[in-house]
Design a protein around this motif. Structure first.
Motif, PDB file in Angstrom:
ATOM      1  N   ARG A   1       0.814  -1.132   0.138  1.00 35.97           N
ATOM      2  CA  ARG A   1       0.102  -0.192   0.030  1.00 35.97           C
ATOM      3  C   ARG A   1       0.843   1.183  -0.023  1.00 35.97           C
ATOM      4  N   GLU A   2       0.541   2.176  -0.869  1.00 35.14           N
ATOM      5  CA  GLU A   2       1.419   3.501  -1.037  1.00 35.14           C
ATOM      6  C   GLU A   2       0.501   4.774  -1.134  1.00 35.14           C
ATOM      7  N   PHE A   3       1.112   5.591  -0.337  1.00 32.21           N
ATOM      8  CA  PHE A   3       0.532   6.981  -0.104  1.00 32.21           C
ATOM      9  C   PHE A   3       0.444   7.746  -1.544  1.00 32.21           C
ATOM     10  N   VAL A   4      -0.825   8.239  -1.627  1.00 31.74           N
ATOM     11  CA  VAL A   4      -1.063   8.914  -2.711  1.00 31.74           C
ATOM     12  C   VAL A   4      -1.021  10.503  -2.465  1.00 31.74           C
ATOM     13  N   ALA A   5      -2.034  10.843  -1.741  1.00 34.48           N
ATOM     14  CA  ALA A   5      -2.341  12.186  -1.205  1.00 34.48           C
ATOM     15  C   ALA A   5      -2.835  12.050   0.024  1.00 34.48           C
ATOM     16  N   GLY A   6      -2.693  13.631   0.387  1.00 36.70           N
ATOM     17  CA  GLY A   6      -3.165  13.925   2.003  1.00 36.70           C
ATOM     18  C   GLY A   6      -3.407  15.126   2.015  1.00 36.70           C
ATOM     19  N   ILE A   7      -4.238  15.481   3.323  1.00 34.18           N
ATOM     20  CA  ILE A   7      -4.883  16.814   3.223  1.00 34.18           C
ATOM     21  C   ILE A   7      -4.987  17.154   4.605  1.00 34.18           C
ATOM     22  N   THR A   8      -4.652  18.187   5.349  1.00 29.77           N
ATOM     23  CA  THR A   8      -4.912  18.575   6.724  1.00 29.77           C
ATOM     24  C   THR A   8      -6.284  18.736   7.099  1.00 29.77           C
ATOM     25  N   HIS A   9      -6.742  18.760   8.195  1.00 25.72           N
ATOM     26  CA  HIS A   9      -8.009  18.923   8.705  1.00 25.72           C
ATOM     27  C   HIS A   9      -8.774  20.262   8.095  1.00 25.72           C
ATOM     28  N   ASP A  10      -7.752  21.325   8.074  1.00 30.28           N
ATOM     29  CA  ASP A  10      -8.359  22.582   7.529  1.00 30.28           C
ATOM     30  C   ASP A  10      -7.954  22.746   6.174  1.00 30.28           C
ATOM     31  N   SER A  11      -7.542  21.916   5.303  1.00 24.43           N
ATOM     32  CA  SER A  11      -7.230  22.201   4.001  1.00 24.43           C
ATOM     33  C   SER A  11      -6.020  22.948   3.614  1.00 24.43           C
ATOM     34  N   ASP A  12      -5.408  23.539   4.687  1.00 20.15           N
ATOM     35  CA  ASP A  12      -4.255  24.576   4.465  1.00 20.15           C
ATOM     36  C   ASP A  12      -2.931  23.512   3.980  1.00 20.15           C
ATOM     37  N   THR A  13      -2.841  22.585   4.200  1.00 18.68           N
ATOM     38  CA  THR A  13      -1.745  21.610   3.431  1.00 18.68           C
ATOM     39  C   THR A  13      -2.115  20.497   2.933  1.00 18.68           C
ATOM     40  N   THR A  14      -1.648  20.433   1.604  1.00 16.34           N
ATOM     41  CA  THR A  14      -1.842  19.205   1.044  1.00 16.34           C
ATOM     42  C   THR A  14      -0.439  18.472   0.484  1.00 16.34           C
ATOM     43  N   SER A  15      -0.295  17.218   0.177  1.00 18.54           N
ATOM     44  CA  SER A  15       0.982  16.690  -0.120  1.00 18.54           C
ATOM     45  C   SER A  15       0.527  15.397  -1.105  1.00 18.54           C
ATOM     46  N   TYR A  16       1.367  15.267  -2.077  1.00 24.94           N
ATOM     47  CA  TYR A  16       1.269  14.380  -3.149  1.00 24.94           C
ATOM     48  C   TYR A  16       2.390  13.280  -3.457  1.00 24.94           C
ATOM     49  N   ALA A  17       2.262  12.327  -3.974  1.00 26.76           N
ATOM     50  CA  ALA A  17       3.194  11.363  -4.171  1.00 26.76           C
ATOM     51  C   ALA A  17       3.683  11.779  -5.399  1.00 26.76           C
ATOM     52  N   ASP A  18       5.050  11.901  -5.693  1.00 27.72           N
ATOM     53  CA  ASP A  18       5.756  12.269  -6.850  1.00 27.72           C
ATOM     54  C   ASP A  18       5.065  11.822  -8.330  1.00 27.72           C
ATOM     55  N   SER A  19       4.642  10.434  -8.200  1.00 24.69           N
ATOM     56  CA  SER A  19       4.118   9.638  -9.247  1.00 24.69           C
ATOM     57  C   SER A  19       2.725  10.369  -9.657  1.00 24.69           C
ATOM     58  N   VAL A  20       1.954  11.243  -8.845  1.00 27.22           N
ATOM     59  CA  VAL A  20       0.481  11.826  -8.996  1.00 27.22           C
ATOM     60  C   VAL A  20       0.586  13.287  -9.106  1.00 27.22           C
ATOM     61  N   LYS A  21       1.851  14.016  -8.863  1.00 27.14           N
ATOM     62  CA  LYS A  21       1.849  15.467  -8.852  1.00 27.14           C
ATOM     63  C   LYS A  21       1.478  15.857  -9.972  1.00 27.14           C
ATOM     64  N   GLY A  22       0.796  17.172 -10.113  1.00 23.89           N
ATOM     65  CA  GLY A  22       0.275  17.495 -11.291  1.00 23.89           C
ATOM     66  C   GLY A  22      -0.849  17.134 -12.090  1.00 23.89           C
ATOM     67  N   ARG A  23      -1.328  15.834 -11.551  1.00 22.20           N
ATOM     68  CA  ARG A  23      -2.414  15.065 -12.286  1.00 22.20           C
ATOM     69  C   ARG A  23      -3.544  14.723 -11.292  1.00 22.20           C
ATOM     70  N   PHE A  24      -3.403  14.517  -9.995  1.00 24.16           N
ATOM     71  CA  PHE A  24      -4.320  14.269  -8.927  1.00 24.16           C
ATOM     72  C   PHE A  24      -4.402  15.366  -7.903  1.00 24.16           C
ATOM     73  N   THR A  25      -5.659  15.663  -7.553  1.00 24.97           N
ATOM     74  CA  THR A  25      -5.957  16.741  -6.505  1.00 24.97           C
ATOM     75  C   THR A  25      -6.829  16.448  -5.435  1.00 24.97           C
ATOM     76  N   ILE A  26      -6.313  16.608  -4.307  1.00 27.69           N
ATOM     77  CA  ILE A  26      -7.329  16.008  -3.266  1.00 27.69           C
ATOM     78  C   ILE A  26      -8.001  17.532  -2.400  1.00 27.69           C
ATOM     79  N   SER A  27      -9.179  17.255  -2.085  1.00 31.02           N
ATOM     80  CA  SER A  27      -9.940  18.215  -1.539  1.00 31.02           C
ATOM     81  C   SER A  27     -10.840  17.626  -0.374  1.00 31.02           C
TER      82      SER A  27
END
Length: 127
Positions: free
Chosen positions: A45-71
């Motif tokens: 199992r691998e990390f894809v994307a994450g978002i803090t409780h207030d949406s202030d910070t998001t993070s993406y795996a390199d393999s999906v950056k620029g293609r995926f968006t978490i909200s």
């Protein structure tokens, strides 16, 4: 304990888009960062994307950056993963989960930092 259920997976051609959703059973999830992970057959199992409780910070795996968006929409107790320009290598079961600790200001990337895993939703990208 917060219960999470993913939906929105399916079969799509390469280059296409999908949006997967993760619905929480109640609003307690609003205090936690949320993560999307995926697991392909025979792989960890691998990390894809994450978002803090207030949406202030998001993070993406390199393999999906620029293609995926978490909200997230805390009013709807739901977190989303918009996936564009999908590739066959994106094929996997996609899971959402909640951070172990509330109000964390950073996004954790290890599965061991998360709890309340949903059952997952299958995403299949054909070439």
């Amino acid at each position: 304990q917060v219960q999470l259920v993913e939906s929105g997976g399916g079969l799509v051609q390469a280059g296409g888009s999908l949006r997967v959703s993760c619905a929480a059973s109640d609003d307690t999830y609003n205090s936690f960062a949320m993560g999307w992970f995926r697991q392909a057959p025979g792989k960890e199992r691998e990390f894809v994307a994450g978002i803090t409780h207030d949406s202030d910070t998001t993070s993406y795996a390199d393999s999906v950056k620029g293609r995926f968006t978490i909200s997230r929409d805390n009013a709807e107790n739901t977190v989303y993963l918009q996936m564009n320009s999908l590739r066959p290598e994106d094929t996997a079961v996609y899971y959402c989960a909640a951070d172990q600790l509330p109000f964390r200001r950073i996004v954790m990337m290890r599965p061991s930092n998360y709890h309340s895993w949903g059952p997952g939703t299958q995403v299949t990208v054909s070439s």
